[in-house]
Write a protein that holds these residues in place. Structure first.
Motif, PDB file in Angstrom:
ATOM      1  N   LYS A 125       5.689   4.240  -4.267  1.00  0.00           N
ATOM      2  CA  LYS A 125       4.947   4.688  -3.086  1.00  0.00           C
ATOM      3  C   LYS A 125       5.170   6.165  -2.760  1.00  0.00           C
ATOM      4  O   LYS A 125       4.410   6.741  -1.978  1.00  0.00           O
ATOM      5  CB  LYS A 125       5.348   3.837  -1.885  1.00  0.00           C
ATOM      6  N   GLY A 182      -2.003   5.870  -2.258  1.00  0.00           N
ATOM      7  CA  GLY A 182      -0.770   5.559  -1.552  1.00  0.00           C
ATOM      8  C   GLY A 182       0.484   6.002  -2.278  1.00  0.00           C
ATOM      9  O   GLY A 182       1.585   5.562  -1.945  1.00  0.00           O
ATOM     10  N   SER A 192       7.355   4.780   3.365  1.00  0.00           N
ATOM     11  CA  SER A 192       7.101   3.794   4.418  1.00  0.00           C
ATOM     12  C   SER A 192       5.678   3.876   4.949  1.00  0.00           C
ATOM     13  O   SER A 192       5.185   2.932   5.563  1.00  0.00           O
ATOM     14  CB  SER A 192       8.101   3.977   5.570  1.00  0.00           C
ATOM     15  N   ARG A 193       4.986   4.997   4.725  1.00  0.00           N
ATOM     16  CA  ARG A 193       3.609   5.164   5.192  1.00  0.00           C
ATOM     17  C   ARG A 193       2.602   4.539   4.217  1.00  0.00           C
ATOM     18  O   ARG A 193       1.431   4.380   4.557  1.00  0.00           O
ATOM     19  CB  ARG A 193       3.267   6.653   5.330  1.00  0.00           C
ATOM     20  N   SER A 194       3.046   4.226   3.010  1.00  0.00           N
ATOM     21  CA  SER A 194       2.128   3.826   1.953  1.00  0.00           C
ATOM     22  C   SER A 194       1.673   2.383   2.105  1.00  0.00           C
ATOM     23  O   SER A 194       2.417   1.518   2.561  1.00  0.00           O
ATOM     24  CB  SER A 194       2.795   4.008   0.583  1.00  0.00           C
ATOM     25  N   SER A 195       0.441   2.135   1.669  1.00  0.00           N
ATOM     26  CA  SER A 195      -0.108   0.776   1.675  1.00  0.00           C
ATOM     27  C   SER A 195      -0.093   0.155   0.287  1.00  0.00           C
ATOM     28  O   SER A 195      -0.646  -0.921   0.085  1.00  0.00           O
ATOM     29  CB  SER A 195      -1.551   0.805   2.199  1.00  0.00           C
ATOM     30  N   ARG A 196       0.537   0.821  -0.675  1.00  0.00           N
ATOM     31  CA  ARG A 196       0.582   0.259  -2.027  1.00  0.00           C
ATOM     32  C   ARG A 196       1.374  -1.036  -2.048  1.00  0.00           C
ATOM     33  O   ARG A 196       2.348  -1.188  -1.308  1.00  0.00           O
ATOM     34  CB  ARG A 196       1.217   1.252  -3.001  1.00  0.00           C
ATOM     35  N   SER A 245       4.007  -3.853  -2.965  1.00  0.00           N
ATOM     36  CA  SER A 245       5.388  -3.801  -3.456  1.00  0.00           C
ATOM     37  C   SER A 245       5.602  -4.718  -4.649  1.00  0.00           C
ATOM     38  O   SER A 245       6.579  -4.567  -5.391  1.00  0.00           O
ATOM     39  CB  SER A 245       6.366  -4.189  -2.333  1.00  0.00           C
ATOM     40  N   ASP A 288     -11.068  -3.089  -2.093  1.00  0.00           N
ATOM     41  CA  ASP A 288     -10.249  -3.022  -0.881  1.00  0.00           C
ATOM     42  C   ASP A 288      -9.058  -3.966  -0.919  1.00  0.00           C
ATOM     43  O   ASP A 288      -8.146  -3.833  -0.090  1.00  0.00           O
ATOM     44  CB  ASP A 288     -11.102  -3.341   0.345  1.00  0.00           C
ATOM     45  N   TRP A 346      -5.181  -3.571  -5.930  1.00  0.00           N
ATOM     46  CA  TRP A 346      -4.808  -2.192  -6.229  1.00  0.00           C
ATOM     47  C   TRP A 346      -5.405  -1.708  -7.552  1.00  0.00           C
ATOM     48  O   TRP A 346      -5.796  -0.544  -7.686  1.00  0.00           O
ATOM     49  CB  TRP A 346      -3.292  -2.043  -6.268  1.00  0.00           C
TER      50      TRP A 346
END
Length: 585
Positions: A101, A152, A261-265, A267, A376, A379
């Protein structure tokens, strides 16, 4: 590009090995064939380290690792080989490591982050080599910004030493710049005062358009060879954060964790290994699984054909991911990317590219719908669409005449229609196949939702909008119609989607005259004309980099003040000052 400062697959192989020549002075005017194949196991200049959600890209350039002999890559300066590794690393992070991320770009050497593009390499390079080198580095850095904005994967430059020219441009491509506050490390763009050229890898543009540095301060900064350090660099907005040497690594780790921590990828996404491309190369062409290129050297042309797959699209993205790098949209995008780079770098005299497609439109539509329906949510679908967008942009800025031929058996639909729209001209055959006049098969063209903004050009608008710029009523007519309808040659011509629709009697003569006519024109004039026509409408950071900034840089590169025997590039490091012609031109 940036200066060097004198301051305290089956065929896959390492790039340096692929292009090594006999010892002698650097001269890229007759450079060996360049391969863009590499792998982290073969990197000579970068170390890629994964640490949970954070990746570390550590620049530690091998001084003796230049692509051709004749220069040393001192002080983490770079050439094309260094950037080929960087591009490979960024691609692998996007596809093989969805869990990553944040990416930290830093240096493995003490007291120096990166001194920019190697000056000895640039001084000895042909004009075409310099232009292609700068274009590729720009595209790689734009790709880093695209990863931050849309994938992301957020980039952090941990500048742990002096950062000059192209080194600072590398940092500028990141979202956040952390500078070591050691009273000596500085950021600088010294091309104008030291070399008589420009920071052409987006330096001037990103300082004012991305970092919003006041233009008078930007003027001062770009004419100071020593740059700015510490608090002043922070105050002017040239960096985002300072850290003392003892706290530097910990500060970088904390900032990377905060960015991650901001990423939407996801985990827990399952990555896709970018296995070596399969290709065969001969004097007559280049062939991949889904892309072929056939040379017509007498007319300085090459015919590029993109082939649809035989198999229909998988049922869902999980099944697609199971196919790995063989999943057709990913495979064909990788092959197109590699071919564009190879032709651009190794076949500079082949000035006209004829683009065709072949296969079943319905099959192509099935793959497109799978990607669009899952963009959407999955990934990998998103990542493939973004990659295809970047490859189309690479085509947009390629200095070649692009001509689309739409024939019976073509599959120009949606995503592949973008290839036709990227061309300078489009011709559709209004008649039966040339080799079977009794056939009922006819050429067809299809617009889909993908053609209305999914793949924007560098100017931020779609190729359709660029085509019909200022004709919003016509664009709305196309958008409001049932865009999935197949268009006949006459319909495509009526709607303005093609340049002409010759019949089968006139086709061969018409196309021959187009190709021969292009070969008779000045390549330089064609490049300038095409670049102006392709990018209508609004300006963005990207169009400024590839249009305004690159155009000025290319002109400056060939002027005596830069490249003449007494020019700044030639005399840099010799102890002699450049002898400038003082007339403003």
């Amino acid at each position: 590009m940036g200066p060097l400062l004198l301051i305290p697959e089956e065929e896959s192989m390492s790039v340096a090995t692929a292009v090594r020549t006999e010892a002698g002075p650097a001269d890229t005017s007759s450079s060996p064939e360049v391969s863009f194949d590499t792998h982290p196991d073969q990197y000579r200049h970068w170390r890629l380290r994964l640490d949970g959600e954070v990746a570390w890209l550590v620049l530690d350039v091998a001084e003796d690792g230049g692509m051709v002999p004749g220069y040393e890559l001192k002080l983490n300066s770079y050439d094309l080989g260094v950037d080929i590794e960087l591009y490979d690393a960024t691609q692998r992070l996007r596809f093989e490591h969805p869990e990553i991320k944040a990416v930290v770009v830093t240096s493995g050497k003490e007291k120096v982050f990166c001194a920019g593009a190697n000056i000895r390499m640039l001084a000895a390079s042909s004009h075409a080599w310099k232009v292609n080198f700068c274009k590729f580095t720009n595209e790689t850095r734009n790709g880093m910004e695209d990863a931050s904005a849309h994938s992301g994967q957020i980039y952090l430059a941990a500048v742990n030493g002096s950062c000059a020219g192209g080194g600072y441009e590398l940092a500028l491509a990141c979202d956040h710049i952390l500078l070591v506050d050691d009273n000596s490390s500085a950021v600088s763009l010294p091309e104008v005062p030291l070399l008589g050229v420009l920071p052409g890898t987006g330096g001037l543009t990103r300082v004012v358009d991305k970092r919003w540095v006041r233009k008078d301060r930007a003027d001062v900064f770009a004419t100071r060879s020593d740059g700015l350090r510490g608090k002043t660099a922070l105050e002017w907005g040239l960096v985002d954060e300072l850290a003392a040497p003892r706290q530097f690594e910990q500060s970088a780790r904390l900032r990377a964790a905060e960015l991650a921590s901001r990423s939407s990828r996801p985990s827990n996404g399952q990555g896709v290994e970018l296995t070596p491309l399969k290709r065969s190369i001969s004097a007559d062409g280049i062939a991949y699984d889904f892309v072929t290129a056939e040379f017509d050297r007498a007319n300085a042309a090459v015919t590029i054909t993109v082939h649809a797959p035989q198999a229909p699209a998988p049922a869902d993205m999980d099944a697609a991911a199971a196919q790995g790098a063989d999943f057709w949209p990913l495979a064909v995008t990788r092959e197109l990317d590699d071919l564009i780079l190879r032709l651009r770098t190794n076949e500079t005299a082949v000035g006209t590219w004829i683009i065709r497609t072949a296969g079943d439109l319905a099959v192509v539509d099935g793959y497109e719908r799978l990607l669009l329906d899952n963009a959407d949510e999955h990934w990998l679908a998103n990542e493939i669409l973004l990659y295809y967008k970047r490859v189309l942009k690479r085509l947009d800025v390629t200095s070649r005449s692009l001509i689309a031929e739409i024939l019976p058996g073509s599959c120009f639909s949606g995503m592949l229609t973008e290839l036709a729209l990227a061309c300078d001209r489009q011709y559709i055959l209004d008649g039966p196949p040339l080799d079977d006049e009794d056939s009922d098969e006819r050429a067809q063209l299809r617009l889909t939702a993908a053609n209305f903004g999914l793949f924007p050009m560098g100017n931020g608008i779609s190729r359709l909008e660029s085509r019909f710029y200022g004709h919003d009523d016509h664009l709305n007519r196309l958008r409001d119609n049932e865009v999935s309808d197949l268009l006949t040659p006459s319909q495509a011509d009526e709607l303005g989607l093609v340049t002409d629709a010759p019949d089968d009697i006139d086709w061969e003569d018409e196309i021959r005259l187009v190709i021969e006519g292009r070969a008779a024109l000045s390549p330089d004039a064609c490049t300038g004309m095409e670049a102006n026509h392709r990018f209508v409408g609004p300006e963005t950071v990207e169009t400024k980099i590839f249009g305004r900034l690159s155009a000025w840089q290319n002109w400056i590169f060939v002027r005596p003040n830069a490249s003449g025997e007494e020019g700044a590039l030639r005399r840099y490091g010799t102890g002699k000052s450049a002898n400038f012609d003082r007339k403003r031109v």
